[in-house]
Structures are given as C-alpha cells and as structure tokens.
Design an enzyme around this catalytic site. Structure first.
Site, PDB file in Angstrom:
ATOM      1  N   HIS A 249       0.806  -1.199   0.034  1.00 28.11           N
ATOM      2  CA  HIS A 249       0.081   0.060  -0.013  1.00 28.11           C
ATOM      3  C   HIS A 249       0.922   1.310  -0.067  1.00 28.11           C
ATOM      4  CE1 HIS A 249      -3.478  -2.506   1.141  1.00 28.11           C
ATOM      5  NE2 HIS A 249      -2.934  -2.710   1.960  1.00 28.11           N
TER       6      HIS A 249
HETATM    7  C1  BDR Z   1      -3.067   1.524   4.943  1.00 31.56           C
HETATM    8  O1  BDR Z   1      -3.431   1.149   6.349  1.00 31.56           O
HETATM    9  C2  BDR Z   1      -2.188   0.675   6.907  1.00 31.56           C
HETATM   10  O2  BDR Z   1      -2.480  -0.373   7.770  1.00 31.56           O
HETATM   11  C3  BDR Z   1      -1.073   0.773   6.006  1.00 31.56           C
HETATM   12  O3  BDR Z   1       0.013   1.114   6.600  1.00 31.56           O
HETATM   13  C4  BDR Z   1      -1.728   1.508   4.975  1.00 31.56           C
HETATM   14  O4  BDR Z   1      -1.087   2.844   5.334  1.00 31.56           O
HETATM   15  C5  BDR Z   1      -3.743   0.668   4.171  1.00 31.56           C
HETATM   16  O5  BDR Z   1      -5.254   0.787   4.098  1.00 31.56           O
END
Ligand code: BDR
Ligand code: CA
Length: 325
Positions: A249
C-alpha cells in the site's frame, strides 16, 4: 534546478510504511527532509520508536529530522491494526536478536510534528511534497494551523481511500481514512494539490514470491538483510497480506512520484464520510457543486501497471544499500 524532489514523510510504521520509507530512502529522485509520526497502525509511542529504529537501520549515515505528532485522531478514539502488522507494528522483527529495537529508541524525539511539517513546507526554497502514509491527522492539523505556509507544498501524496475497490477495514472504508475521516476530508477539501493512491491500485501490488526475500536476505548490506527478514516475517505470519501476499500500500504512494507513467490517474472532487454509521471513512467522488466547492479535484490513481511497479520497487530495495547521498 534541484537534483531531487524534497519530501517529508508522515507515517505510522507499519510493515508497508517501513518498505515505503526504504523505497524513498533508496531513490535518488527524492530527498527525504523529515519524517513525522502519527498514531494509526500502532499507538504513537510505538510508531515513533519504529520510525527512529527504521531510520537508524535504513539511513545510518544521514541526519533526517524526526518528530512525533498526534496520538489520537482529530475527533475520535484511535483504532489500531496490530492484527495486520503485529504487536510491534513490524511483524515481530524488533525482538529478533539481530534487529532488536532498544527501549530508548524514541526518547529524544520531539513532539512537534505539526510545526515541523509547517516549517519544512513553509520555508523551503524548493516546494516540498508531503507523503502521508497513515491517518491524516498531522497533515490536517498543519493545514488548520497555517494554511498559507502549507500552500507552498508541491503536493500532498496520500495513501488512503478506495474508489471502487471496497474497504479493507469495513466493506466501505480503507484503514487510514476510517481511522481519521475528519482529517482525510479536511485534506481533500484544502484546495491544495492532492494525489490519492487508493486500494483500487494497492490491492494490485503484492509481494508473493519468496525469491524477493531470499534476494534481500543474501545481500551483504545490513539494510537488505533487514528488509528481507521483515518481508519474510510479514509473509510467513500473514500479517499484512492474505495467503502469504504482502500488499504494498504505502510503497505505491511513493511509486506514484517515482514512476507516474505506470499509474492511470483520474481527476475527482472527493469527500469522506464523517458519520458514525456503516459508511464511516468511505471516500466518494462528488458531482454536487456545493460539496465540491472549494475542493480542488484530487488526482486519483485508478489503475497501475502492477508487475512493472512491483518489480521496480523490489529492484530499488535490492539496490538500496548501494545508494549514498
Ligand atoms: C493502509 O493502512 C495501513 O495499515 C497501511 O500501513 C496503509 O497505510 C492501508 O489501508
Ligand atoms: Ca501506513
């Protein structure tokens, strides 16, 4: 002309935050001026200890400013994601013999992240890009405190939201926008240039191949070995992905700066649901003139050349140890 784009990274590490930091630090196109921490994946103290620890391992020869920010969202109780990232936020690597995190790691970190964001953005000769990898609490607070300084930002690059991909914390909402919807909405309404990297893209970007961790683990450079062990643990524990898939992500947000030609962008006026019901944190395009008023259209990544981006991220992480400033 600057040789690299100055960036400030606001983060809640987080396995994928750690990989995004590593990617930014390994990329000559970017110059990481400062790192600020926010509560999100883990509480603020853990996020800050993790950021100090990551900078010590990943940027041992660089002086990068670090500051901690908000321990709670603007208007709500904090929701964390240890079930995704592990209780230390980093898939348990901080208790590994070789990579132990010291209990004093974050003792000297000042608690003025919002001022640091305003100062770095407001006083830089070259416009700074803010890369926001966690809940948008610190960034929103900076916009509230000094909008004219923040208008000097080149852009705010956000990992968050979901356009058509559904949520990852509820059926409607992505984690960062769910945790602090008021902050996310404030950033999208700020009128600043915002680039959003939502789940529509990040769900396509996964490390699912064990050759990635073995390549990193075999490197002589300690940074490579650290990242290999982090990815191995995250995949083995299945914290961050499903079925051994580690979703990239936060590296994707950094990737939009490094390789914009590999992302398909659309322009949308966006709002975030700030209610307490089921759609809390849902990101929606609006065609309504009133809701859109004052909101500059954000650039939203809606598709990606996934194989190319994953392999470029991996190659940067592998080569990263060789990069010196
Ligand atoms: C986002 O949520 C967090 O758990 C990850 O680091 C990322 O920034 C993904 O939905
Ligand atoms: Ca994050």
């Amino acid at each position: 002309m600057p040789t690299s784009i100055p960036v400030l990274i606001d983060t809640d590490p987080g396995v994928d935050d750690a990989l995004a930091l590593a990617l930014a630090l390994a990329s000559p196109e970017l110059s990481v001026r400062a790192v600020t921490t926010v509560a999100g994946n883990v509480d603020l103290a853990t996020a800050t200890a993790n950021a100090a620890y990551l900078l010590r391992i990943l940027a041992p020869d660089r002086e990068i400013r670090l500051a901690q920010g908000f321990a709670q969202p603007l208007a709500r109780e904090l929701v964390t994601a240890e079930e995704v990232h592990g209780s230390d936020g980093l898939a348990g690597i901080t208790s590994h013999d070789r990579w132990r995190r010291s209990s004093t790691e974050s003792l000297d970190v000042p608690a003025d992240a919002v001022d640091v964001i305003i100062e770095e953005v407001g006083t830089s000769a070259e416009p700074v890009t803010v890369i926001a990898l966690g809940p948008l609490t610190n960034v929103a607070a900076a916009l509230r405190r000094d909008l004219s300084a923040m208008r000097r930002a080149a852009a705010i690059v956000v990992m968050g939201g979901s356009l058509h991909a559904g949520g990852n914390v509820t059926p409607h909402a992505e984690f960062n926008f769910y945790v602090d919807p008021e902050a996310a909405d404030l950033v999208l309404a700020s009128g600043l240039p915002v680039i959003v990297t939502p789940l529509d893209v990040t769900h396509q970007l996964a490390v699912s191949d064990e050759t990635v961790e073995s390549r990193l683990l075999s490197l002589a450079d300690p940074r490579g070995a650290f990242l290999g062990e982090l990815i191995r643990r995250a995949r083995a524990e299945q914290f961050t992905g499903r079925g051994g898939k580690l979703l990239l992500h936060d590296p994707a947000a950094v990737g939009t700066m490094l390789w914009p030609e590999l992302f398909t962008m659309e322009s949308h006026h966006l709002t975030v649901d700030c209610g307490d019901g089921d759609p809390r944190g849902a990101m929606r395009p609006t065609t309504d003139d009133d809701a859109g008023k004052g909101r500059t259209a954000a650039q939203v990544a809606v598709d990606v050349a996934a194989d190319a981006v994953v392999s470029r991220i991996v190659e940067r992480l592998v080569a990263g140890g060789d990069k010196s400033d």
